[in-house]
Design a protein around this motif. Structure first.
Motif, short mmCIF file in Angstrom:
data_model
loop_
_atom_site.label_atom_id
_atom_site.label_comp_id
_atom_site.label_asym_id
_atom_site.label_seq_id
_atom_site.Cartn_x
_atom_site.Cartn_y
_atom_site.Cartn_z
N CYS A 1 -0.88 18.06 -7.63
CA CYS A 1 0.33 17.95 -8.58
C CYS A 1 -0.21 16.72 -9.56
CB CYS A 1 1.52 17.51 -7.88
SG CYS A 1 2.92 16.73 -8.93
N ASN A 2 0.08 16.60 -10.85
CA ASN A 2 -0.25 15.20 -11.44
C ASN A 2 1.09 14.51 -11.68
OD1 ASN A 2 -1.98 13.79 -13.22
ND2 ASN A 2 -0.60 14.50 -15.04
N ILE A 3 0.57 13.17 -11.69
CA ILE A 3 1.67 12.22 -11.78
C ILE A 3 1.90 11.77 -13.17
CG2 ILE A 3 2.61 9.93 -11.21
CD1 ILE A 3 1.15 10.37 -8.52
N ALA A 4 2.79 12.09 -14.04
CA ALA A 4 2.66 11.67 -15.28
C ALA A 4 2.99 10.16 -15.59
CB ALA A 4 3.66 12.39 -16.11
N SER A 5 4.20 9.78 -14.82
CA SER A 5 4.29 8.25 -14.85
C SER A 5 5.03 8.02 -13.66
CB SER A 5 5.29 8.04 -16.22
OG SER A 5 6.83 8.66 -15.77
N VAL A 6 5.22 6.40 -13.31
CA VAL A 6 5.69 6.23 -12.05
C VAL A 6 6.53 4.71 -12.50
CG1 VAL A 6 3.76 5.26 -11.32
CG2 VAL A 6 5.59 5.45 -9.62
N GLN A 7 7.59 4.38 -12.00
CA GLN A 7 8.28 3.23 -12.01
C GLN A 7 8.60 2.72 -10.78
OE1 GLN A 7 11.45 3.92 -14.98
NE2 GLN A 7 9.94 3.32 -16.71
N ILE A 8 8.44 1.48 -10.27
CA ILE A 8 9.06 1.20 -8.84
C ILE A 8 9.80 -0.19 -9.18
CG2 ILE A 8 6.97 -0.33 -8.54
CD1 ILE A 8 7.07 0.94 -5.37
N ALA A 9 10.98 -0.11 -8.36
CA ALA A 9 11.54 -1.49 -8.53
C ALA A 9 12.14 -1.82 -6.99
CB ALA A 9 12.92 -0.94 -9.35
N ASN A 10 12.05 -3.21 -6.94
CA ASN A 10 12.54 -3.64 -5.41
C ASN A 10 13.95 -3.76 -5.60
OD1 ASN A 10 13.17 -6.01 -3.67
ND2 ASN A 10 11.04 -5.86 -3.16
N ARG A 11 14.67 -3.09 -4.63
CA ARG A 11 15.98 -3.11 -4.37
C ARG A 11 16.60 -4.43 -3.82
NH1 ARG A 11 18.45 2.08 -1.82
NH2 ARG A 11 17.98 1.02 0.22
N ASP A 12 16.23 -4.73 -2.52
CA ASP A 12 17.02 -5.75 -1.71
C ASP A 12 15.96 -6.69 -1.06
OD1 ASP A 12 16.11 -4.05 0.13
OD2 ASP A 12 18.07 -3.38 0.75
N GLY B 1 0.67 -1.34 0.05
CA GLY B 1 -0.01 0.06 -0.02
C GLY B 1 0.80 1.22 0.05
N GLN B 2 2.18 1.22 0.04
CA GLN B 2 2.95 2.60 0.05
C GLN B 2 2.86 3.35 -1.16
OE1 GLN B 2 4.65 3.64 2.86
NE2 GLN B 2 2.96 1.91 3.67
N LEU B 3 2.85 2.57 -2.34
CA LEU B 3 2.96 3.47 -3.69
C LEU B 3 1.44 4.17 -3.69
CD1 LEU B 3 3.89 3.74 -6.21
CD2 LEU B 3 2.81 2.00 -7.29
N ALA B 4 0.33 3.58 -3.15
CA ALA B 4 -0.91 4.03 -3.12
C ALA B 4 -0.81 5.48 -2.26
CB ALA B 4 -2.10 3.27 -2.79
N THR B 5 -0.18 5.46 -1.16
CA THR B 5 0.14 6.38 -0.05
C THR B 5 0.66 7.43 -0.82
OG1 THR B 5 -0.15 4.70 1.77
CG2 THR B 5 0.74 7.09 2.01
N LEU B 6 1.82 7.13 -1.46
CA LEU B 6 2.48 8.17 -2.02
C LEU B 6 1.96 8.83 -2.96
CD1 LEU B 6 5.92 6.37 -2.55
CD2 LEU B 6 5.63 7.95 -0.92
N ALA B 7 1.33 8.15 -3.96
CA ALA B 7 0.30 8.88 -4.93
C ALA B 7 -0.67 9.73 -4.52
CB ALA B 7 -0.08 7.90 -5.75
#
Length: 733
Positions: free
Chosen positions: A683-694, A669-675
């Motif tokens: 502010c409009n979000i034009a695009s988003v990319q998420i990558a798992n690091r570790d 749910g963190q991505l939804a919270t950020l958005a």
């Protein structure tokens, strides 16, 4: 010509005459015989590379067209189609002997014959445009050209390997799709198979052999299905004609390649066609077929109620059978079967009671009429070719207007494509769309059966981003046409601002420049008007400082009369401080983000209002804005004449893209919270990319649309209050 050869040719025409007797009058055949005799005399002594007398080729072209039952004028033109180009005969002579109609057809075909396509990529776009516009005047021109190409493909083996490959490629890329677009599937299939065999001979032989081996077993299965269907159709008391067809080799190859299938997975290699006498009987036969074998879901298509864009009509269905092989069935009337095979050429075999010709001919004329509109909007031949290619041989979706009108569009078409299909003005003013009464973005891909409504606004204009998702040639050409006009006006406006800036630095306002200096400048640069010169300045093709110096002094341009060191001294008066020191005269160009297409912002550094910035004059793009510490500044440091000082001007209605990188704990749910947090900050979000690091942390990269640096700082400050956020940075490059 030797006596045996002459006898062969005479016998060949007599065979053609017997074909013509089936549908033409004796007077028509007599005129065609005269055309043959004229062509034979004109080509006397000429030979094909096959070793045959040259007249064998026009005779073969005429024989192909006779199978289509074309009219007498077309037959005469087919027999004479090479006489103007390859003999001493003239257009005036042909007109005198056979009439203006035949002469016009021969002349048009001669112009097409002179067209050559060098490569698949280039395709000689200018000549292609001439060809399509010539055909738009008379469909018969393309019929003769297609028959000419078919006979040349049949005798291709006599040419060198390079010529075979070149001709095969242009056949597959241009002529076969045009034949398909005209609904001439019989001719199209032969062109495709001949082109396939010449271009990929090994693949052709391997696939042909594989089909031969599989043919026996599959043919037996199709025979069993056919026997069952005949029994059930007879029980229903229907009058029908049941035939089987085999998918042609190139079509099988295309299906295997595009869908990544093996030959055994292509189950529609064989299909059955049920030909009825009326439309009502077609639907009755469909009921019998579906009661005999269970239909495959989502595979039924009613092209009778909604014909394809080339006029094709038929019912298509796929069936589960007890023999382990699905079966494809086509059901159509005799007239529809004729149109399916011959397309526009069916006009001469079947006439509508109202004299309007076949549906295929009507659709072909509509398409050709659309080409004329594309021609008006296309800025150059290559653009015209690109637009036409989108419309050649498309898979289709069928959608409805709010009033129930059906529109056929290529697969992948969007709401913007639909808007332009309705009318160019609707497309230019569209702001949103409703699909099945639901509001959707303009980029929404349409599906068959949808009802589409376009919402327009008077102040709206096409956006460059639309070019990234429209698929129809009409939409693409119309958008480009509009943007070019906007581009032109904006470039002139920017050029005027840049020139006035330089003139003010020289202490001479534009109004005080002597008229003779302006006239001399236009002559020097071969410009028709001042606006043309201003556009070149705005697009970065000419330096404003050089033009301003010439206007003030009335001397030849600095780039032509001064040594390099002199040009540097001239540029020093307007170069940025970071290049020439603090004493340089400095009047920045004001920007606010609403200048349009001729002022753009570097994707390498994503400048936003509040950032210290510089402008780089890029040829063809106008002024590109970069931040002071952008790496591009180092790359362009050797070109001080291309840099301008610029400053931000307040503009509350503009938004600018900027990238931020947010490192967070990887929790649900963190991505939804950020958005949601970003959205709350206007502010409009034009695009988003998420990558798992570790496995514990993740990195989200957002492209935001912000007003300025203050707006961005507030967003980043608000995001830092979220517990899961570990780090936020603004991305550069």
């Amino acid at each position: 010509m030797s006596a045996p050869a002459q006898a062969v040719q005479t016998g060949g025409f007599e065979t053609l005459a017997r074909q013509l007797a089936a549908y033409l009058t004796p007077d028509d055949i007599a005129a065609i015989r005269r055309a043959y005799a004229y062509g034979e005399r004109a080509h006397s002594g000429q030979q094909r590379q096959t070793g045959e007398p040259y007249i064998a080729h026009p005779l073969a072209v005429a024989t192909i067209l006779a199978d289509l039952h074309v009219d007498a004028a077309t037959m005469c033109a087919a027999l004479l189609h090479d006489v103007i180009e390859d003999t001493t005969a003239t257009s005036a002579e042909v007109s005198e002997q056979f009439g203006e109609e035949v002469a016009a057809l021969v002349d048009a075909v001669t112009k097409l014959t002179q067209i050559r396509f060098e490569t698949r990529e280039q395709a000689q776009a200018a000549n292609f445009r001439k060809m399509m516009l010539a055909v738009a005047g008379d469909l018969r021109v393309m019929l003769i050209k297609l028959a000419d190409r078919l006979h040349n493909m049949r005798t291709l083996r006599h040419l060198s390997a390079d010529k075979r490959r070149r001709i095969a490629r242009e056949t597959l890329d241009i002529y076969a799709p045009i034949a398909a677009r005209f609904g001439m599937h019989t001719l199209c299939k032969e062109l495709e198979d001949l082109g396939f065999a010449a271009l990929y001979p090994l693949r052709y032989r391997v696939l042909d052999e594989a089909l031969r081996r599989a043919r026996g077993n599959r043919h037996d299965l199709v025979g069993k299905i056919e026997t069952t269907l005949r029994h059930r159709l007879d029980e229903a008391g229907l009058q029908y004609r049941l035939v089987s067809r085999e998918k042609h080799l190139y079509s099988v190859y295309q299906k295997m390649r595009e869908d990544h299938l093996s030959l055994s997975e292509v189950y529609d290699v064989y299909a059955l066609r049920v030909v009825m006498d009326t439309v009502d009987a077609c639907y009755r036969a469909l009921g019998v077929v579906h009661n005999t074998f269970k239909p495959v879901p989502q595979r039924f298509k009613d092209y009778i109620a909604i014909p394809k864009t080339n006029g094709y009509q038929s019912l298509h269905t796929a069936l589960f059978t007890p023999y382990g092989v699905p079966a494809e069935i086509q059901i159509r009337t005799e007239e529809m079967d004729l149109v399916a095979n011959d397309g526009v050429a069916a006009h001469w075999r079947y006439k509508n009671p109202d004299g309007s010709g076949s549906r295929a001919e009507q659709r072909a004329r509509e398409w050709l009429h659309g080409l004329l509109e594309l021609q008006r909007n296309a800025g150059d031949p290559q653009e015209f070719l690109d637009s036409v290619k989108w419309d050649l041989f498309p898979d289709e979706v069928y959608v409805f207007t709010p009033r129930g009108q059906i529109l056929a569009l290529p697969t992948g078409a969007t709401a913007v494509d639909f808007a332009y299909a309705v009318h160019s003005d609707i497309g230019n003013r569209c702001v949103a769309a409703r699909v099945n009464r639901r509001l959707v973005p303009l980029s929404t891909v349409l599906e068959s059966g949808a009802t589409v409504e376009i919402i327009t606004a008077r102040t709206t204009t096409p956006h460059p981003s639309w070019l990234s998702f429209v698929v129809t040639g009409k939409a693409r050409a119309a958008i480009r046409h509009f943007l070019k006009h906007v581009d032109h006006a904006q470039a002139i406006a920017l050029g005027r601002r840049l020139l006035e800036l330089e003139l003010s630095r020289l202490g001479t306002p534009m109004a005080q420049v002597p008229e003779q200096n302006v006239a001399g400048l236009l002559r020097e640069f071969s410009a028709k008007a001042m606006d043309d010169l201003l556009e070149e300045v705005g697009l970065g093709k000419r330096l404003a400082v050089v033009v301003a110096t010439h206007l003030v002094s009335g001397t030849p341009p600095a780039t032509e009369r001064r040594p390099r060191s002199g040009l540097r001294r001239a540029l020093a008066r307007v170069a940025p401080r970071w290049l020439v020191g603090k004493d340089a005269r400095h009047t920045p160009l004001a920007i606010k983000g609403t200048e349009g297409l001729v002022v753009s912002y570097g994707k390498c550094c994503r400048p936003i209002p509040g950032d210290p910035v510089r402008g780089y004059v890029s040829v063809g793009r106008g002024v590109v804005i970069h931040v002071d510490d952008c790496p591009s500044a180092k790359d362009f440091a050797k070109q001080p004449d291309k840099w301008l000082d610029v400053e931000w001007q307040p503009a509350s209605d503009s938004r600018f893209p900027v990238d931020i990188r947010v490192e967070i704990e990887d929790q649900r749910g963190q991505l939804a919270t950020l958005a949601a947090t970003i959205s709350d900050m206007d502010c409009n979000i034009a695009s988003v990319q998420i990558a798992n690091r570790d496995g514990i942390h993740a990195v989200a990269t957002f492209t935001l649309e912000v007003r300025d640096r203050v707006h961005l700082a507030r967003i980043m400050k608000r995001l830092r209050t979220i517990k899961s956020v570990r780090r936020i940075i603004r991305k550069r490059g």
